[in-house]
Design an enzyme around this catalytic site. Structure first.
Site, mmCIF file in Angstrom:
data_model
loop_
_atom_site.group_PDB
_atom_site.id
_atom_site.type_symbol
_atom_site.label_atom_id
_atom_site.label_comp_id
_atom_site.label_asym_id
_atom_site.label_seq_id
_atom_site.Cartn_x
_atom_site.Cartn_y
_atom_site.Cartn_z
ATOM 1 N N LYS A 39 0.850 -1.212 0.000
ATOM 2 C CA LYS A 39 0.000 0.000 0.000
ATOM 3 C C LYS A 39 0.876 1.249 0.000
ATOM 4 C CE LYS A 39 -1.778 1.780 4.015
ATOM 5 N NZ LYS A 39 -1.547 3.221 4.219
ATOM 6 N N ASN A 40 1.914 1.278 0.862
ATOM 7 C CA ASN A 40 2.713 2.504 1.019
ATOM 8 C C ASN A 40 3.748 2.686 -0.076
ATOM 9 O OD1 ASN A 40 1.147 3.082 3.143
ATOM 10 N ND2 ASN A 40 2.627 2.499 4.714
ATOM 11 N N ARG A 57 -8.841 0.018 4.842
ATOM 12 C CA ARG A 57 -7.980 1.014 4.197
ATOM 13 C C ARG A 57 -6.666 0.388 3.769
ATOM 14 N NH1 ARG A 57 -6.257 5.467 7.700
ATOM 15 N NH2 ARG A 57 -4.861 5.694 5.913
ATOM 16 N N CYS A 66 -4.750 12.471 11.245
ATOM 17 C CA CYS A 66 -5.508 11.228 11.363
ATOM 18 C C CYS A 66 -5.434 10.746 12.801
ATOM 19 C CB CYS A 66 -4.953 10.191 10.393
ATOM 20 S SG CYS A 66 -3.337 9.675 10.866
ATOM 21 N N ARG A 100 0.281 14.757 11.980
ATOM 22 C CA ARG A 100 0.773 14.574 10.603
ATOM 23 C C ARG A 100 1.094 15.916 9.943
ATOM 24 N NH1 ARG A 100 -0.913 9.337 9.402
ATOM 25 N NH2 ARG A 100 0.855 9.262 7.972
ATOM 26 N N PRO A 101 1.982 16.721 10.532
ATOM 27 C CA PRO A 101 2.347 18.002 9.901
ATOM 28 C C PRO A 101 3.037 17.772 8.547
ATOM 29 C CG PRO A 101 3.846 17.502 11.685
ATOM 30 C CD PRO A 101 2.772 16.455 11.733
ATOM 31 N N ILE A 102 3.091 18.806 7.718
ATOM 32 C CA ILE A 102 3.757 18.653 6.420
ATOM 33 C C ILE A 102 4.824 19.730 6.243
ATOM 34 C CG2 ILE A 102 1.791 17.517 5.311
ATOM 35 C CD1 ILE A 102 1.160 20.212 3.979
ATOM 36 N N ASP A 103 5.358 20.228 7.357
ATOM 37 C CA ASP A 103 6.374 21.286 7.279
ATOM 38 C C ASP A 103 7.611 20.852 6.490
ATOM 39 O OD1 ASP A 103 6.498 19.577 9.635
ATOM 40 O OD2 ASP A 103 8.352 20.619 10.082
ATOM 41 N N LEU A 104 7.974 19.583 6.579
ATOM 42 C CA LEU A 104 9.179 19.111 5.866
ATOM 43 C C LEU A 104 8.912 19.043 4.354
ATOM 44 C CD1 LEU A 104 10.310 16.305 8.338
ATOM 45 C CD2 LEU A 104 11.247 18.613 8.112
ATOM 46 N N ASP A 156 4.562 0.934 11.733
ATOM 47 C CA ASP A 156 3.311 0.333 11.216
ATOM 48 C C ASP A 156 3.107 -1.091 11.699
ATOM 49 O OD1 ASP A 156 3.387 1.984 7.965
ATOM 50 O OD2 ASP A 156 2.884 2.666 9.977
ATOM 51 N N ARG A 213 -4.330 10.918 3.986
ATOM 52 C CA ARG A 213 -2.983 11.375 4.272
ATOM 53 C C ARG A 213 -2.129 11.334 3.028
ATOM 54 N NH1 ARG A 213 0.089 14.447 6.694
ATOM 55 N NH2 ARG A 213 2.244 13.886 6.350
HETATM 56 C C1 EPZ Z 1 4.372 7.070 5.842
HETATM 57 O O1 EPZ Z 1 3.651 8.149 6.412
HETATM 58 C C2 EPZ Z 1 3.391 5.910 5.822
HETATM 59 N N1 EPZ Z 1 2.232 6.249 4.994
HETATM 60 C C3 EPZ Z 1 2.937 5.586 7.251
HETATM 61 O O2 EPZ Z 1 2.098 4.429 7.193
HETATM 62 C C4 EPZ Z 1 4.172 5.256 8.097
HETATM 63 O O3 EPZ Z 1 3.768 5.054 9.422
HETATM 64 C C5 EPZ Z 1 5.183 6.414 8.024
HETATM 65 O O4 EPZ Z 1 5.496 6.700 6.642
HETATM 66 C C6 EPZ Z 1 6.472 6.095 8.765
HETATM 67 O O5 EPZ Z 1 7.043 4.946 8.219
HETATM 68 C C7 EPZ Z 1 2.347 6.170 3.635
HETATM 69 O O6 EPZ Z 1 3.393 5.845 3.104
HETATM 70 C C8 EPZ Z 1 1.124 6.503 2.845
HETATM 71 P P1 EPZ Z 1 6.640 10.379 7.874
HETATM 72 P P2 EPZ Z 1 4.321 9.633 6.405
HETATM 73 O O7 EPZ Z 1 6.567 11.627 7.065
HETATM 74 O O8 EPZ Z 1 5.040 9.854 5.125
HETATM 75 C C9 EPZ Z 1 6.698 13.690 11.221
HETATM 76 C C10 EPZ Z 1 0.184 3.122 7.609
HETATM 77 O O9 EPZ Z 1 -0.304 2.638 8.653
HETATM 78 N N2 EPZ Z 1 6.637 14.649 10.108
HETATM 79 O O10 EPZ Z 1 7.865 9.517 7.781
HETATM 80 O O11 EPZ Z 1 3.288 10.609 6.815
HETATM 81 C C11 EPZ Z 1 5.361 12.982 11.395
HETATM 82 O O12 EPZ Z 1 4.488 13.763 12.180
HETATM 83 C C12 EPZ Z 1 0.727 4.544 7.593
HETATM 84 O O13 EPZ Z 1 0.291 2.492 6.521
HETATM 85 C C13 EPZ Z 1 6.821 15.998 10.382
HETATM 86 O O14 EPZ Z 1 7.022 16.386 11.520
HETATM 87 O O15 EPZ Z 1 5.380 9.461 7.576
HETATM 88 C C14 EPZ Z 1 5.748 11.715 12.087
HETATM 89 O O16 EPZ Z 1 5.889 11.974 13.478
HETATM 90 C C15 EPZ Z 1 0.553 5.231 8.958
HETATM 91 N N3 EPZ Z 1 6.752 16.881 9.356
HETATM 92 C C16 EPZ Z 1 7.125 11.397 11.511
HETATM 93 O O17 EPZ Z 1 7.605 12.621 10.919
HETATM 94 C C17 EPZ Z 1 6.540 16.481 8.057
HETATM 95 O O18 EPZ Z 1 6.518 17.325 7.150
HETATM 96 C C18 EPZ Z 1 7.102 10.303 10.446
HETATM 97 O O19 EPZ Z 1 6.333 10.778 9.395
HETATM 98 C C19 EPZ Z 1 6.358 15.107 7.808
HETATM 99 C C20 EPZ Z 1 6.412 14.205 8.848
#
Ligand code: EPZ
Length: 417
Positions: free
Chosen positions: A23-24, A398, A117, A122-126, A306, A93
């Site tokens: 899925k991811n 999902r 969620c 789930r911020p997107i600042d990065l 996950d 997301r």
């Molecule tokens: C991906 O989410 C996966 N989703 C998630 O799987 C998975 O848990 C996660 O990566 C970590 O492996 C998909 O691929 C669709 P991150 P993503 O950006 O990209 C923080 C599932 O169950 N962060 O690596 O959102 C964030 O808040 C889902 O299949 C920022 O602070 O994960 C988190 O604490 C759940 N700012 C950490 O980083 C940002 O701009 C990891 O997030 C982005 C993220």
């Protein structure tokens, strides 16, 4: 789809299952199709809700997308970003990484903030920081993100945290055009490597995925073709946890052991016997699992967040006490309240859960509130005495395609009502 699962625990599992594409990985690959004007076929796709949501997003910007007999056909020849509909990108997301491809192709994007969620803000600042490093002008106003990419070029992006989604977004943003993009402290997940392979398959020039430095050379255009994504290492891990909980023996095909070493290591320490093959594992579990002292979630290649709920379900009925530390998301232990309704002994304090294994869980009426937490309830129900009724199955749908059929193929007594 109906919204309740009824699971009668106590049966040992035996049989053979095959997981579909991850899925991811498929979700970013669908977004990546926006970069191309050719027809693309993505094979072995599971029929899960998040993929249908991405199909809706592709259609909402004028592209074609449909899933037939496991093959997803996407054609974004007629895609037009003026159509990106706010209500859609707020729903899942995974929508945030349509930003990169839309900017790379159309130099302009206007999307709404993706929904947080159940597991965190789930911020997107990065993501935003990375796009700004590539010369994109970003303004955030009343819940929308406006991106002006007409001066987009290559650049250097130093991520504060190896975010999976931000890494994917920036890779796609840099894939078209003339500049070179270097991402440092990039995420190293296998899904990132799959995205690199996909972009290169379409004619792009990406290297370094799997390490913490990824280089993207922009190209003029991307082509099409038939691509088979990697297998779902989290779905495979979920079914391995089911065997560990219920006992038995199963062949779980479709995911590569090299993507699951951290999970295999913990399951072996809990007493499972696991043989590894090119694209699958054979797992046996006899008797009650043993607790492991501590499991901490980390970016790949550490223990995947996950799989945190599912391994906690196994610890709930293990011999001994284990600590689970969730380093990735701020509220990913909600499901433990539901496990406690089944007799689990779990103390949660911030990002730490202390799990004192009990001999036997007992069936109860519980509610899934997020995807992996819901999967954990299924795992626990398999070794609980009596019947467990799980509400909120749409969360599980999902990420798992007809989970009742997969567990049923292993001999579990699961019905969807
Ligand atoms: C991906 O989410 C996966 N989703 C998630 O799987 C998975 O848990 C996660 O990566 C970590 O492996 C998909 O691929 C669709 P991150 P993503 O950006 O990209 C923080 C599932 O169950 N962060 O690596 O959102 C964030 O808040 C889902 O299949 C920022 O602070 O994960 C988190 O604490 C759940 N700012 C950490 O980083 C940002 O701009 C990891 O997030 C982005 C993220």
């Amino acid at each position: 789809m109906k919204n309740q699962l009824v699971i009668r625990g106590g049966r040992r599992l035996r049989g053979e299952i095959t997981v579909a594409a991850a899925k991811n990985s498929v979700l970013p690959l669908i977004a990546c199709c926006i970069l191309s004007e050719q027809e693309i076929h993505i094979e072995n796709c599971p029929a899960i809700a998040d993929i249908f949501s991405m199909i809706d997003i592709i259609r909402s910007i004028g592209g074609d997308a449909q899933l037939q007999n496991g093959t997803l056909t996407v054609n974004c020849k007629h895609a037009n970003p003026q159509l990106v509909s706010a209500d859609l990108t707020g729903t899942i997301r995974s929508s945030v990484f349509v930003l990169g491809p839309i900017l790379a192709r159309f130099q302009y994007a206007d999307i709404s903030y993706p929904g947080g969620c159940e597991i965190g803000l789930r911020p997107i600042d990065l993501h935003i920081y990375g796009l700004k490093c590539l010369g994109v002008k970003v303004t955030e106003a009343n819940g929308r993100i406006l991106c002006d990419g007409k001066n987009r070029k290559g650049g250097f992006v130093n991520l504060d945290f190896p975010s999976v989604g931000a890494t994917e977004n920036i890779m796609m943003a840099g894939a078209l055009g003339s500049g070179t993009t270097v991402i440092r402290n990039a995420a190293r997940e296998p899904e990132i490597v799959d995205l690199q392979n996909f972009i290169n398959f379409l004619g792009g020039k990406v290297s370094g995925a799997g390490t913490d430095v990824i280089t993207v050379q922009g190209v003029q255009r991307l082509g099409g073709g038939v691509y088979k994504p990697m297998g779902d290492r989290i779905a495979a891990g979920t079914y391995m946890a089911a065997v560990a909980c219920a006992g038995g023996a199963a062949y779980i095909r479709g995911a590569e052991p090299k993507h699951m070493h951290a999970v295999l290591e913990k399951l072996r320490r809990m007493g499972c016997e696991i043989s590894e093959f090119e694209r699958g594992v054979f797992i046996t579990a006899e008797g009650r699992p043993r607790a492991v002292h501590k499991i901490e979630t980390q970016p790949f290649p550490g223990f995947p967040t996950d799989m945190q709920p599912q391994i906690t379900a196994v610890l709930s009925c293990a011999d001994g006490t284990g600590c689970v530390v969730e380093n990735m998301f701020e509220s990913r232990f909600k499901y433990t309240a539901q496990l406690c309704k089944m007799g689990a002994k779990i103390l949660v304090k911030d990002r730490v859960a202390v799990v004192k294994g009990v001999k036997k869980l007992s069936g109860a009426h519980v509610t899934a509130e997020d995807l992996r937490g819901g999967a954990a309830l299924c795992v626990a129900a398999l070794c609980a005495d009596g019947e467990t009724v799980i509400d909120g199955v749409r969360h599980i749908d999902r990420g798992y395609d007809a989970i009742e059929n997969v567990l049923g193929a292993l001999g579990a007594d699961v019905t969807r009502v």
